[in-house]
Design a protein around this motif. Sequence first.
Motif, mmCIF file in Angstrom:
data_model
loop_
_atom_site.group_PDB
_atom_site.id
_atom_site.type_symbol
_atom_site.label_atom_id
_atom_site.label_comp_id
_atom_site.label_asym_id
_atom_site.label_seq_id
_atom_site.Cartn_x
_atom_site.Cartn_y
_atom_site.Cartn_z
ATOM 1 N N GLY A 79 39.631 42.806 35.413
ATOM 2 C CA GLY A 79 39.926 41.412 34.844
ATOM 3 C C GLY A 79 40.637 40.472 35.710
ATOM 4 N N LEU A 80 40.811 40.675 37.134
ATOM 5 C CA LEU A 80 41.619 39.674 37.847
ATOM 6 C C LEU A 80 40.644 38.685 38.361
ATOM 7 N N VAL A 81 39.214 38.795 38.277
ATOM 8 C CA VAL A 81 38.295 37.939 38.587
ATOM 9 C C VAL A 81 37.368 38.070 37.162
ATOM 10 N N THR A 98 41.357 36.925 27.038
ATOM 11 C CA THR A 98 42.632 36.183 26.320
ATOM 12 C C THR A 98 44.062 36.743 27.235
ATOM 13 N N SER A 99 44.920 36.190 27.545
ATOM 14 C CA SER A 99 46.022 36.673 27.977
ATOM 15 C C SER A 99 46.702 37.962 27.304
ATOM 16 N N LYS A 103 46.743 41.363 29.321
ATOM 17 C CA LYS A 103 48.051 41.990 29.411
ATOM 18 C C LYS A 103 48.011 43.682 28.893
ATOM 19 N N SER A 104 47.396 43.790 27.855
ATOM 20 C CA SER A 104 47.423 45.064 27.247
ATOM 21 C C SER A 104 46.394 45.968 28.317
ATOM 22 N N TYR A 105 45.303 45.492 28.721
ATOM 23 C CA TYR A 105 44.277 46.171 29.557
ATOM 24 C C TYR A 105 44.884 46.708 30.793
ATOM 25 N N ARG A 106 45.671 45.849 31.476
ATOM 26 C CA ARG A 106 46.306 46.037 32.412
ATOM 27 C C ARG A 106 47.593 47.156 32.470
ATOM 28 N N LYS A 107 47.828 47.329 31.554
ATOM 29 C CA LYS A 107 48.653 48.397 31.192
ATOM 30 C C LYS A 107 47.880 49.782 31.313
ATOM 31 N N ARG A 108 46.796 49.842 31.119
ATOM 32 C CA ARG A 108 46.027 51.041 31.026
ATOM 33 C C ARG A 108 45.063 51.286 32.355
ATOM 34 N N ALA A 109 44.913 50.036 32.856
ATOM 35 C CA ALA A 109 44.053 50.031 34.275
ATOM 36 C C ALA A 109 44.823 49.412 35.472
ATOM 37 N N GLN A 110 45.191 50.084 36.454
ATOM 38 C CA GLN A 110 46.129 49.396 37.244
ATOM 39 C C GLN A 110 45.618 49.447 38.665
ATOM 40 N N LEU A 111 46.182 48.379 39.524
ATOM 41 C CA LEU A 111 45.534 48.109 40.937
ATOM 42 C C LEU A 111 46.432 48.901 41.814
ATOM 43 N N VAL A 112 45.920 49.550 42.899
ATOM 44 C CA VAL A 112 46.818 50.032 43.936
ATOM 45 C C VAL A 112 46.248 49.307 45.243
ATOM 46 N N LEU A 113 46.955 48.355 45.761
ATOM 47 C CA LEU A 113 46.549 47.467 46.798
ATOM 48 C C LEU A 113 46.341 48.355 48.387
ATOM 49 N N GLN A 114 45.758 47.807 49.457
ATOM 50 C CA GLN A 114 45.600 48.345 50.794
ATOM 51 C C GLN A 114 46.951 48.445 51.573
ATOM 52 N N ASP A 115 47.594 47.402 51.474
ATOM 53 C CA ASP A 115 48.954 47.126 52.437
ATOM 54 C C ASP A 115 49.959 47.286 51.683
#
Length: 345
Positions: A79-81, A98-99, A103-115
Amino acid sequence: MSDAVRSDTADRGGAVGAKAPAAPLLSARGLHVTFPGRRGAAPARAVDGVDLDIGTGEIVALVGESGCGKTTLARSLLGLVRPTAGTVSFDGSPLAYTSGALKSYRKRAQLVLQDPSGSLNPRHTVYDAVAEGLRIHGYAGDERAAVAGALARAGLRPPERFLLRYPHELSGGQRQRVVIAGALVLEPELIVADEPVASLDASVRGEILALLLRLRDELGLSALVVTHDLGLAWNIADRVAVMYLGRVVETGTVESVLTRPRHPYTRALLSVLPESTTPPVVLTGEPPDPSRIPSGCRFHARCQVLASGRAAAVAHRCREEPLAVLGGGEARAVACHWARDETPE
């Protein structure tokens, strides 16, 4: 792929050959992400009709060279794009934009970045970095206990040793573990890891991959691992999706795809691995351009099989006939006229 590598994979806990659950945790259907062209150029179709499923407790590797659209696809799944078209569903429900829903979704699905160095604020302690997500989501429990627990699950033990340290005081592997702890503290069901070990030394890469496998086994955590490295996919994934110029061109279990590749692009990627027993394939033609997608099979201009004449019987189809989008739930599929006609399983 060498026997030694196959043995290492078989010993990691039975991921090879694992079957995806019938009801996926995350599902994308007909996903498109198109960016406006710059200075009069044609729009760039970064993601161009992708179906993809990730099951509960499953690790899927999304593999492809730089510019193929895999990072854009990963961000659209979170949902970031926002997709131009198509749907993303999580746990059976379509993703709303919707915001509050995001927000609720990103608590259940998290991003781990490369750097990890770029992911961590150099002025924040490890404690503050891991606690940030709890504070954003208004966590009402014992914050210190939650942070310490996440650090311990990420392999930073004893956690009290790291709480007040700053990123510059940590090794690269420790910083990546802090980033992973920041995702785990919210107890997500899915993580999307974008090139999670690309910036790490070889010895540390193995530790982080082992950590992701342990989290899958102990927590039932699902993961999408975005990488250009098929060797990494071999060591961590249950299933592989190979992406080229905005589309998934081959998908299946890690064992089937990496030991019996059918798409010429997958074969080319595998040929340059150190363990490969076949001569490296040098792809000809221009690198992919999402604003100038060719007719027919989008790989045909660089295809070593077509160039060699082995695909003469289907050459006209390769150059002129588009291929259907691969279904997200297909156990084994390839988007290639030659592979479908000449090398059936």
